[in-house]
Motif scaffolding. Structure first.
Motif, PDB file in Angstrom:
ATOM      1  N   PRO A  33       0.820  -1.213   0.000  1.00 49.86           N
ATOM      2  CA  PRO A  33       0.000   0.000   0.000  1.00 49.86           C
ATOM      3  C   PRO A  33       0.851   1.259   0.000  1.00 49.86           C
ATOM      4  N   ILE A  51      -4.077   3.727  -0.669  1.00 47.14           N
ATOM      5  CA  ILE A  51      -4.481   2.800  -1.713  1.00 47.14           C
ATOM      6  C   ILE A  51      -3.750   1.487  -1.508  1.00 47.14           C
ATOM      7  N   ASN A  52      -4.449   0.375  -1.708  1.00 45.21           N
ATOM      8  CA  ASN A  52      -3.833  -0.924  -1.485  1.00 45.21           C
ATOM      9  C   ASN A  52      -2.947  -1.314  -2.658  1.00 45.21           C
ATOM     10  N   GLY A  56      -7.285  -1.798  -5.862  1.00 43.02           N
ATOM     11  CA  GLY A  56      -8.662  -2.221  -5.726  1.00 43.02           C
ATOM     12  C   GLY A  56      -9.391  -1.635  -4.538  1.00 43.02           C
ATOM     13  N   SER A  57      -8.649  -1.105  -3.565  1.00 41.65           N
ATOM     14  CA  SER A  57      -9.248  -0.522  -2.369  1.00 41.65           C
ATOM     15  C   SER A  57      -8.588   0.807  -2.076  1.00 41.65           C
ATOM     16  N   THR A  58      -9.394   1.786  -1.695  1.00 33.22           N
ATOM     17  CA  THR A  58      -8.893   3.089  -1.270  1.00 33.22           C
ATOM     18  C   THR A  58      -9.587   3.508   0.009  1.00 33.22           C
ATOM     19  N   VAL A  59      -8.907   4.339   0.788  1.00 30.93           N
ATOM     20  CA  VAL A  59      -9.458   4.917   2.008  1.00 30.93           C
ATOM     21  C   VAL A  59      -9.145   6.401   1.996  1.00 30.93           C
ATOM     22  N   LYS A  65     -13.206  13.332   1.197  1.00 30.15           N
ATOM     23  CA  LYS A  65     -14.041  12.441   0.394  1.00 30.15           C
ATOM     24  C   LYS A  65     -14.854  13.234  -0.625  1.00 30.15           C
ATOM     25  N   ILE A 104      -4.086  -2.065   3.999  1.00 27.73           N
ATOM     26  CA  ILE A 104      -4.270  -0.638   3.768  1.00 27.73           C
ATOM     27  C   ILE A 104      -4.345   0.030   5.128  1.00 27.73           C
TER      28      ILE A 104
END
Length: 124
Positions: A33, A51-52, A56-59, A65, A104
């Motif tokens: 990440p 981001i991972n 495929g994954s974000t925070v 946001k 992540i």
């Protein structure tokens, strides 16, 4: 010997946009990440986005946001931060970070590698 090199900081008017870049040298982070943090003057370093390993994954921090995105490009060993509708209180030094682990993360201690930071100034 591992280096994260940031670019793209500068001066922008309130409501404007900037795209920050961070390219890694010395090793690949394609299985790890990456993230962005920022430090407002006189404040603690604060999580912005992560981001991972495969994108495929974000925070995102709640405050960004819908306005910021954190894409990455494995071919360039790079991560980016697209910042839209910037506000004066978001003027800060922005840092990119990378982890030696998987998953992540949103805490500074979970990242082993850091860039030197790039200044973002937002005028009102």
């Amino acid at each position: 010997q591992v280096r994260l090199v940031e670019s793209g900081g500068g001066l922008v008017q309130a409501g404007g946009s900037l795209k920050l870049s961070c390219e890694a040298f010395g090793r690949t982070f394609n299985s790890n990440p990456m993230a962005w943090f920022r430090r407002v003057r006189g404040k603690e370093r604060q999580f912005v986005a992560a981001i991972n390993w495969n994108g495929g994954s974000t925070v995102y921090a709640d405050s960004v946001k819908g306005r910021f995105t954190i894409p990455r490009e494995h071919a360039n060993n790079a991560v980016y931060l697209q910042m839209n509708d910037l506000q004066p209180e978001e003027a800060a030094v922005y840092y990119c970070a990378a982890s030696a682990n998987n998953g992540i993360y949103s805490n500074t201690y979970e990242y082993s590698y850091w860039g030197q930071g790039t200044q973002v100034t937002v005028s009102s």
